[in-house]
Scaffold this motif. Structure first.
Motif, PDB file in Angstrom:
ATOM      1  N   LYS A   1       0.895  -1.287   0.120  1.00 31.38           N
ATOM      2  CA  LYS A   1       0.016  -0.024  -0.059  1.00 31.38           C
ATOM      3  C   LYS A   1       0.827   1.335   0.203  1.00 31.38           C
ATOM      4  CE  LYS A   1      -4.152   2.028   2.273  1.00 31.38           C
ATOM      5  NZ  LYS A   1      -5.007   1.795   0.981  1.00 31.38           N
ATOM      6  N   PHE A   2       1.990   1.608   0.638  1.00 31.98           N
ATOM      7  CA  PHE A   2       2.554   2.432   0.983  1.00 31.98           C
ATOM      8  C   PHE A   2       4.209   2.291   0.423  1.00 31.98           C
ATOM      9  CE2 PHE A   2      -0.406   2.180   4.419  1.00 31.98           C
ATOM     10  CZ  PHE A   2      -1.179   3.393   4.045  1.00 31.98           C
ATOM     11  N   GLY A   3       4.600   1.116   0.309  1.00 29.76           N
ATOM     12  CA  GLY A   3       6.168   1.044  -0.200  1.00 29.76           C
ATOM     13  C   GLY A   3       7.144   1.353   0.834  1.00 29.76           C
ATOM     14  N   ARG A   4       6.748   1.840   2.013  1.00 30.24           N
ATOM     15  CA  ARG A   4       7.628   2.141   3.215  1.00 30.24           C
ATOM     16  C   ARG A   4       6.911   2.334   4.461  1.00 30.24           C
ATOM     17  NH1 ARG A   4       6.585   7.019   1.178  1.00 30.24           N
ATOM     18  NH2 ARG A   4       6.211   8.707   3.046  1.00 30.24           N
ATOM     19  N   LEU A   5       7.759   2.613   5.506  1.00 25.30           N
ATOM     20  CA  LEU A   5       7.257   2.936   6.905  1.00 25.30           C
ATOM     21  C   LEU A   5       8.015   4.003   7.477  1.00 25.30           C
ATOM     22  CD1 LEU A   5       4.822   2.514   8.775  1.00 25.30           C
ATOM     23  CD2 LEU A   5       6.079   0.763   9.736  1.00 25.30           C
TER      24      LEU A   5
END
Length: 308
Positions: A86-90
């Motif tokens: 969903k985001f590719g990173r955190l």
């Protein structure tokens, strides 16, 4: 499209464990109010979804829910897959979920409020302690959730935090887990030797604690000797040591732990002297601090303090 690379989120992305109630819910609310996209996690799907609905009702639309049992590696792996797709990173991980692992026989809410009239925090804490018990199953669960659960989630999500240009990990601990509560100098020294301490050794120490708890050898080994709270104290000390190891191994990240203060929560029958919102501000402040800054530190509320 299968295999497509997710479009990076323009907003910073934060994830909070135990976000459906109390201080965890407040952490999510304050992060979302600060402009971050928030992934609220909880073990119970119904309660987690209801918490997201409450936040969206506060005009905070950039909050999503994902189920998480922090003690299950497979659950943490599914969460990591969700965040990756969903985001590719955190950008921010706040490990808030935890338990006391005790039974408190304190009566109803009215009785608790009546008891608190005219008493200071020390008197209230002693009143609670006299009505608190813990068995070995509860001690095992306390260590499994507080230490191993925090570690399981952090390890599963670490590659995603490393993908951030300014990754942060904040582990909620407690002043009750400071090394001053350990009765043995040798154990205090080992947990302080962060340059040589390893995650494997922390796992060994967690197992050793439970062995000593079962056999009544807390004092000879040098663990906290208050049997009612010893598992909570040991688990939080292990979290603090793990935080420092994680910071040492990942110098590009900012990895810290925080003591939010004595906060009104279900764990202490809502006898704390700080509201959930006040307690949450500590984790949020460390999570959204200016780029750079301290890592491997312990925050007692807003001040950097000693692990001892």
């Amino acid at each position: 499209m299968e295999g497509a690379v997710p479009k990076p989120s323009e907003k910073r992305v934060a994830l909070v464990t135990g976000g459906n109630r109390g201080m965890g819910f407040e952490i999510c609310r304050q992060l979302a109010s600060s402009g971050l996209t928030v992934v609220l996690t909880a073990r119970n799907e119904t309660r987690g979804a209801e918490a997201v609905d409450r936040l969206r009702g506060l005009c905070l639309p950039d909050v999503v829910f994902h189920q998480l049992d922090i003690t299950e590696p497979a659950s943490a792996a599914r969460l990591a897959d969700f965040v990756r797709s969903k985001f590719g990173r955190l950008d921010v991980l706040i490990n808030n979920a935890g338990i006391m692992g005790v039974t408190m026989e304190v009566g109803d809410e009215a009785a608790i409020k009546e008891m608190m009239v005219g008493k200071d925090q020390n008197e209230i804490a002693e009143w609670l302690k006299q009505r608190t018990t813990q068995n070995i199953e509860q001690a095992e669960e306390c260590v499994r959730i507080n230490y191993h659960g925090t570690k399981t989630v952090a390890e599963a999500l670490l590659p995603l935090v490393q993908s951030s240009s300014d990754g942060r990990i904040v582990n909620v601990t407690s002043a009750f887990g400071l090394l001053r509560f350990f009765s043995g100098e040798e154990l205090r020294q080992e947990l302080s030797s962060i340059c040589t301490l390893t995650k494997q050794r922390l796992d060994e120490l967690s197992a050793l604690f439970l062995e000593d708890y079962k056999s009544g050898k807390l004092e000879p080994r040098g663990w906290p000797t208050d049997r009612v709270y010893a598992a909570y104290q040991a688990s939080k000390a292990l979290v603090a040591a793990y935080t420092r190891i994680l910071a040492r191994e990942n110098p590009a990240l900012r990895v810290n732990c925080v003591h939010p203060g004595y906060v009104e929560t279900e764990m202490n029958c809502n006898t704390g002297d700080l509201t959930a919102a006040e307690g949450a501000r500590v984790s949020v402040a460390v999570a959204v601090a200016d780029h750079g800054g301290v890592t491997g530190a312990y925050f007692d509320r807003t001040e950097i303090a000693s692990f001892v």
